[in-house]
Design an enzyme around this catalytic site. Structure first.
Site, PDB file in Angstrom:
ATOM      1  N   ASP A  49     -48.370 -46.585 -30.913  1.00 28.52           N
ATOM      2  CA  ASP A  49     -49.817 -46.702 -31.283  1.00 28.52           C
ATOM      3  C   ASP A  49     -50.599 -46.601 -32.540  1.00 28.52           C
ATOM      4  O   ASP A  49     -49.647 -46.000 -33.458  1.00 28.52           O
ATOM      5  CB  ASP A  49     -50.033 -45.362 -30.315  1.00 28.52           C
ATOM      6  N   TYR A  54     -56.820 -42.811 -37.954  1.00 29.24           N
ATOM      7  CA  TYR A  54     -55.943 -41.994 -39.158  1.00 29.24           C
ATOM      8  C   TYR A  54     -55.870 -43.012 -40.209  1.00 29.24           C
ATOM      9  O   TYR A  54     -56.064 -44.239 -41.034  1.00 29.24           O
ATOM     10  CB  TYR A  54     -54.507 -42.801 -38.536  1.00 29.24           C
ATOM     11  N   SER A 152     -57.262 -39.281 -23.871  1.00 31.19           N
ATOM     12  CA  SER A 152     -56.835 -38.200 -25.148  1.00 31.19           C
ATOM     13  C   SER A 152     -56.464 -37.116 -25.218  1.00 31.19           C
ATOM     14  O   SER A 152     -58.165 -36.714 -25.923  1.00 31.19           O
ATOM     15  CB  SER A 152     -56.983 -38.701 -26.367  1.00 31.19           C
ATOM     16  N   GLY A 285     -43.020 -41.221 -34.196  1.00 32.17           N
ATOM     17  CA  GLY A 285     -43.620 -41.382 -36.022  1.00 32.17           C
ATOM     18  C   GLY A 285     -42.359 -41.482 -36.729  1.00 32.17           C
ATOM     19  O   GLY A 285     -41.040 -40.011 -36.592  1.00 32.17           O
TER      20      GLY A 285
END
Length: 336
Positions: A49, A54, A152, A285
């Site tokens: 993802d 980002y 989201s 992450g």
């Protein structure tokens, strides 16, 4: 690794998703980022993802390089559209038809792929008609650039409206990506029941509460060197809401539960969100490969009801559960 169906679809995703927010092209050098992706593949993670926003598109580029050469059919690659990219001019953000169609082309180029498995509306756009947004998604699905569509941080009402329009246009919403952890449970009262009715799964982010649920932050003690709480590139801002002594003290009470299950604290936190049947996958992450290996150990774990109750008791005074928090996550006006 184990795999679950995503919403009311035939698509399976790994119970652990590797995400590169706050890491790739930002906190972590490219070599380390690629090593983490390799570690994810080694433990059976197939779902990755990212988002165009980002590191202002940098994270997608790093992920594309890291996955280059892998069998595309064995991967589920997810990205998102909404946030500002490029010079942040007037059409560089939101869910307008213009921004969506331009953004998917940019993402495909950076990810070095002909399609993404899951394309997600990163937030709800209050300034674009929902009909326009959903029509644009329908068009890129028919063009073969996107296989499935998700969102989201949408509220229950937004999910209902979006799902109804998607159905009219011949596709379906199959996922929502909210923040969810043992400390942050705002989706449980409204979003999860609505999602179950609509055939939508959750792919949750921050299951370890930015690292707080690992127990490494001790009340009244100095912050660990190099931890997210010391990061001035964005990590410290995100974690500060959990850095109260009462929260950190409550988290320490989870250590006996983790030991009883022979889990690390991080594994316990990830396993906890996966106990929710509406959660298809938990996003992790990492800045080091060993973190990936540790977190992946949460897949397939069942926490007995008695221990789930002990977790609830330990955190009872510090859990955030106000469903209105979901609505607060989407900006009421565009940033650019």
């Amino acid at each position: 690794m184990e795999y679950r169906y995503l919403g009311n679809s035939g698509l399976k995703v790994s119970e652990i998703t590797y995400g590169n927010w706050l890491t790739h092209a930002s906190q972590v050098e490219n070599d380390a980022a690629i090593a983490c992706v390799r570690a994810a593949l080694d433990v059976g993670i197939s779902t990755f993802d990212t988002a165009d926003v980002y590191a202002n598109t940098g994270a997608e580029t790093v992920l594309g390089e890291a996955l280059k050469g892998e069998r595309r059919q064995s991967l589920e690659i997810a990205t998102k559209v909404f946030g500002p990219t490029g010079p942040k001019q007037h059409n560089d953000t939101g869910l307008s038809r213009k921004h969506i169609l331009e953004s998917i082309n940019g993402s495909l180029g950076r990810l070095q792929t002909d399609y993404v498995d899951l394309y997600q509306a990163h937030r709800y756009d209050h300034e674009t008609p929902l009909e326009e947004t959903m029509q644009a998604f329908a068009d890129i699905v028919r063009q073969g650039k996107v296989l499935y569509v998700g969102v989201s941080e949408w509220t229950a009402d937004q999910l209902r409206a979006g799902a109804a329009l998607a159905k009219e246009l011949g596709f379906q919403l199959i996922s929502n990506q909210p923040q969810y952890s043992a400390l942050y449970r705002v989706i449980e009262a409204e979003v999860v029941p609505t999602s179950k009715d609509l055939g939508i799964s959750q792919i949750v982010w921050s299951p370890i509460a930015q690292g707080v649920l690992t127990g490494k932050y001790k009340p009244g003690q100095p912050l660990p060197e190099g931890s997210r709480a010391t990061d001035d590139k964005g990590g410290a801002d995100m974690i500060k809401r959990f850095m109260r002594d009462e929260v950190l003290s409550s988290v320490q009470e989870l250590e006996p539960v983790a030991k009883e299950l022979d889990l690390s604290m991080a594994q316990l936190a990830v396993a906890w969100v996966l106990q929710n049947e509406n959660v298809a996958s938990a996003i992790i992450g990492a800045s080091r490969p060993e973190q990936v290996h540790d977190n992946a150990g949460a897949a397939g774990v069942t926490i007995p009801a008695e221990l789930m109750s002990r977790i609830d008791d330990a955190l009872s005074g510090v859990v955030e559960s106000d469903p209105a928090k979901t609505n607060d996550s989407s900006p009421k006006t565009r940033e650019a």
